[in-house]
Design an enzyme around this catalytic site. Structure first.
Site, short mmCIF file in Angstrom:
data_model
loop_
_atom_site.label_atom_id
_atom_site.label_comp_id
_atom_site.label_asym_id
_atom_site.label_seq_id
_atom_site.Cartn_x
_atom_site.Cartn_y
_atom_site.Cartn_z
N ARG A 62 0.80 -1.21 0.00
CA ARG A 62 0.00 0.00 0.00
C ARG A 62 0.84 1.27 0.00
NH1 ARG A 62 -2.55 -3.91 1.92
NH2 ARG A 62 -0.85 -4.08 3.39
N THR A 63 1.83 1.36 0.90
CA THR A 63 2.58 2.60 1.02
C THR A 63 3.39 2.87 -0.25
OG1 THR A 63 2.73 2.34 3.42
CG2 THR A 63 4.30 3.84 2.38
N LYS A 90 25.26 -5.68 -1.43
CA LYS A 90 26.70 -5.92 -1.51
C LYS A 90 27.46 -5.24 -0.37
CE LYS A 90 26.37 -5.95 -6.57
NZ LYS A 90 26.80 -5.29 -7.82
N ARG A 112 11.69 3.82 3.23
CA ARG A 112 11.22 2.89 4.26
C ARG A 112 12.41 2.03 4.67
NH1 ARG A 112 5.87 -0.80 4.63
NH2 ARG A 112 5.12 1.25 5.24
N HIS A 140 5.45 6.35 11.19
CA HIS A 140 4.97 6.21 9.81
C HIS A 140 4.06 7.42 9.58
CE1 HIS A 140 3.74 4.73 6.06
NE2 HIS A 140 3.38 3.49 6.36
#
Length: 320
Positions: A62-63, A90, A112, A140
């Site tokens: 969703r985000t 890496k 995020r 959030h």
């Protein structure tokens, strides 16, 4: 690179640092953007020429998609980067990744990350605008804003509104952003869940703690129901999922005993039959899909404001 002064400052890393007036600016600016979603052509040129990088180190549906829709509807150029398949796998550091992106002349980063504070850490080290799309169990902010906008849509004034956050508050960045935002806007906030899933000293954030979900339902005007974040649980926080549903699940039978009509929110993804039953999630009390719709408008608002857009011109700028 964006160095423009904005009503929000350079970045949006959380709701805790914002004032009530800044939160209201975001909510008010989102209003004209709601209409764009209902159009046949869902696009305006407000961020044409801007380049936005979506840097997602954790899984998201969703985000991530909501930010992509918001960016594309504002005509920005977007680049999506995940931890898998990037140089992070890496061993490249977060700052080196961002500085390499900066060298390609980007304007904003939506991040995020699994570490609390990652967004603020990055924002302090690069000149581009940084938007926190969820950092660990910290905040959030855009989810908190879309939840608050949905509540405002239904109740009008937020001052004095009683909102109880039910479930896994301990691991929830959504809960923290909701608490910070709602308290600043004058709402009364409660939390309810097993003591093992409530942070120590949660009362210091200005909330009321309920030990039984029936008490929360009797008290509240709206419930924001959180999922059990099983991926963050290394110990036995609850006896079983079945037992959690029996004691704290939001069921139709429990809602029928509420003194008034309760609004039901959920940030998703849902564990149906655990924290919420399907006939509640899909029932007349639920505004879960409206939250998703409002998420695009809120993210458009934040992107527009951080790019230097004037709040009072958002309506005119979004006109066909």
């Amino acid at each position: 690179m964006s160095l423009t002064a904005t009503p929000l400052g350079k970045d949006l890393t959380g709701l805790e640092p914002l004032s009530a007036d800044q939160i209201r600016v975001i909510l008010d600016t989102a209003e004209p953007f709601k209409e764009i979603t209902a159009r046949r052509v869902k696009k305006v040129p407000m961020l044409r020429g801007k380049t936005i990088v979506n840097l997602f180190f954790e899984a998201s549906t969703r985000t991530r998609i909501s930010f992509e829709f918001a960016e594309k509807r504002l005509s920005a150029d977007t680049v999506n980067i995940g931890a898998v398949g990037s140089s992070v796998s890496k061993g490249e550091t977060l700052v080196d990744t961002a500085r390499n992106l900066e060298a390609m002349s980007i304007d904003m980063v939506v991040i995020r990350h699994w570490s609390a504070g990652a967004a603020a850490f990055l924002a302090a080290r690069i000149p581009s605008n940084v938007i926190n799309a969820g950092d660990g169990a910290h905040e959030h902010p855009t989810q908190g804003l879309l939840d608050i906008l949905t509540l405002r849509d239904h109740f009008g004034a937020l001052e004095g509104l009683r909102v109880c956050i039910v479930g896994d508050v301990l691991h929830s960045r959504v809960a923290r952003s909701n608490i910070y935002g709602l308290v600043k806007l004058g709402a009364e906030v409660g939390v309810c869940g097993p003591r093992t899933l409530l942070p120590a000293a949660i009362e210091e954030l200005g909330v009321t703690v309920f030990g039984h979900v029936e008490e929360a339902i009797e008290w509240a005007d709206a419930l924001n129901v959180l999922r059990l974040q099983l991926e963050r649980m290394q110990d036995g926080f609850v006896p079983s999922l079945r037992e959690y549903n029996r004691v704290f699940g939001i069921t139709r039978q429990r809602l029928e005993r509420a003194p008034g009509r309760l609004l039901i929110l959920h940030p998703g993804p849902m564990n149906r039959g655990v924290e919420i039953d399907s006939d509640v999630a899909d029932g007349p009390h639920s505004v879960i899909l409206q939250q998703v719709t409002n998420g695009v408008a809120i993210r458009m608002s934040v992107l527009y404001l951080l790019a230097g857009g004037a709040p009072h011109l958002a309506g005119a700028a979004s006109s066909p």
